[in-house]
Design an enzyme around this catalytic site. Structure first.
Site: not given
Length: 400
Positions: A212, A281, A291, A326, A344
């Site tokens: 990300n 996630d 590969k 966060f 959580k």
């Protein structure tokens, strides 16, 4: 500016590395410090006093008897040391180390340091064999016993032609040492804080991976702020291009599985855990050992859920431990963040939106909303370091 209204005294002695102190002085001024300089006569053979006068906009002292006849009460070789918030002796030659260690005051630097009541940092810089000399090492140990703080010299190719330990650290490192000592109240001394940061990388094959846009800047700012406030900080980070904050133990990881292992194995030893990393996630269910070759048509990649680290930590929270998560959202910021706080079992969620200008990944600023079971506070746009201090302030409130 981290050193605003701070009085910093630079004491410069004779050594080729004295030239680095010009950049050090300039950087300190940019951080808001009122910088004063005193030099030995030998230091002037490597860099002029005028250089520091121009950089600091303050008189530079090189002579013990250089006093103002119109101000007999102000004796510089006393007042400079006693009025400073911190003193840095750099480069600290073997000569000045020996003088300070044995209470000798026969030049401007040694005379200024002797009456000082503030923290004194010494940064040794000399030939490797001089540095390793047992007498020099004994003097350094003696200084440590009396509360002086020694900045370890760097290793590398020395100006004298030898290789080894004895280089003056970079100006950035010297300034950071000063910032660490005096920029913030040490209200987290005795606390152990675990922070994670950055992205994770989930391998598809030996060449490709899923990741990300996280830069790690928020987590690194949190680790730095906590360290500046005296905490014992461990930073578990994905792959980022950031320097380790001063005084922080860094643990590098790659995947979400790595992050889970490091965070859960260390959680029980920490008083505060801050989960600021962008952990994947999902991860490929199967990672190819070779590969994957390009073929005609589409390719389907099967993904499986990764372990929920924040939920795991919240489910196993020990008494008195504070866990902060966060939440990066693109819609329904507050609603989604409150759900996360509850599901959580976290004590606080720091929520921000990728849609808000000045917030999110890759930038040095953020706009965060601090969400607890009983409160909600939106912080204005500020640097990530400033936001980190606000987060730590709130954590201290939660711990009362």
């Amino acid at each position: 500016m981290l050193l605003e209204n701070k009085n910093v005294l630079l004491c410069i002695t004779g050594g080729i590395a004295a030239y680095k102190m010009a950049d050090t002085a300039s950087m300190l001024v940019k951080e808001g410090a009122d910088v004063h300089v005193c030099m030995t006569k030998n230091a002037e053979k490597f860099i002029t006093a005028e250089t520091f006068r121009v950089l600091t906009k303050n008189k530079v002292y090189t002579d013990v008897f250089d006093e103002d006849p119109d101000d007999p009460v102000n004796v510089p070789h006393i007042s400079l040391g006693t009025s400073a918030d911190i003193i840095l002796v750099a480069p600290a030659s073997a000569d000045i180390i020996g003088k300070i260690a044995n209470g000798i005051a026969d030049d401007m630097v040694s005379t200024v340091v002797l009456p000082a009541t503030c923290p004194v940092l010494l940064s040794p810089s000399m030939n490797v064999y001089m540095y390793e000399n047992k007498i020099v090492q004994d003097n350094l140990e003696k200084l440590k016993r009396f509360g002086y703080k020694i900045i370890e010299p760097a290793s590398g190719h020395l100006a004298c032609g030898y290789d080894g330990k004895g280089k003056l650290p970079t100006p950035e490192a010297l300034v950071e040492s000063i910032i660490y000592e005096i920029s913030a109240a040490k209200d987290l001394v005795g606390k152990k804080i675990l922070v994670n940061a950055g992205p994770t990388c989930e391998a598809i094959d030996p060449v490709r991976y899923i990741t990300n846009h996280s830069s790690g800047k928020m987590g690194f700012a949190l680790a730095r702020a906590a360290s500046l406030r005296g905490a014992d900080v461990t930073l578990v980070t994905g792959q980022v291009s950031l320097d380790t904050p001063f005084g922080v133990e860094r643990v590098d990881i790659v995947s979400a599985a790595d992050m889970y292992r490091e965070m859960t194995s260390r959680a029980g030893d920490n008083d505060i855990i801050i989960m600021s990393a962008a952990v994947a996630d999902y991860t490929p269910e199967n990672t190819a050992t070779e590969k994957i070759k390009k073929k005609d048509g589409d390719m389907t990649l099967s993904l499986g859920r990764t372990k929920d680290i924040l939920k795991e930590l919240g489910s196993n929270k020990k008494d008195g431990q504070i866990i902060v998560g966060f939440s990066m959202e693109t819609e329904n910021l507050l609603e989604n963040s409150r759900k996360k706080l509850s599901s959580k079992n976290a004590d606080m969620i720091c929520a921000n939106s990728l849609r808000t200008p000045g917030a999110g990944y890759q930038v040095d600023t953020n706009i965060i909303t601090l969400i607890t079971p009983d409160s909600q506070e939106e912080l204005p746009l500020m640097s990530k370091l400033e936001a980190s201090h606000k987060i730590l302030d709130k954590i201290l409130e939660l711990g009362k």
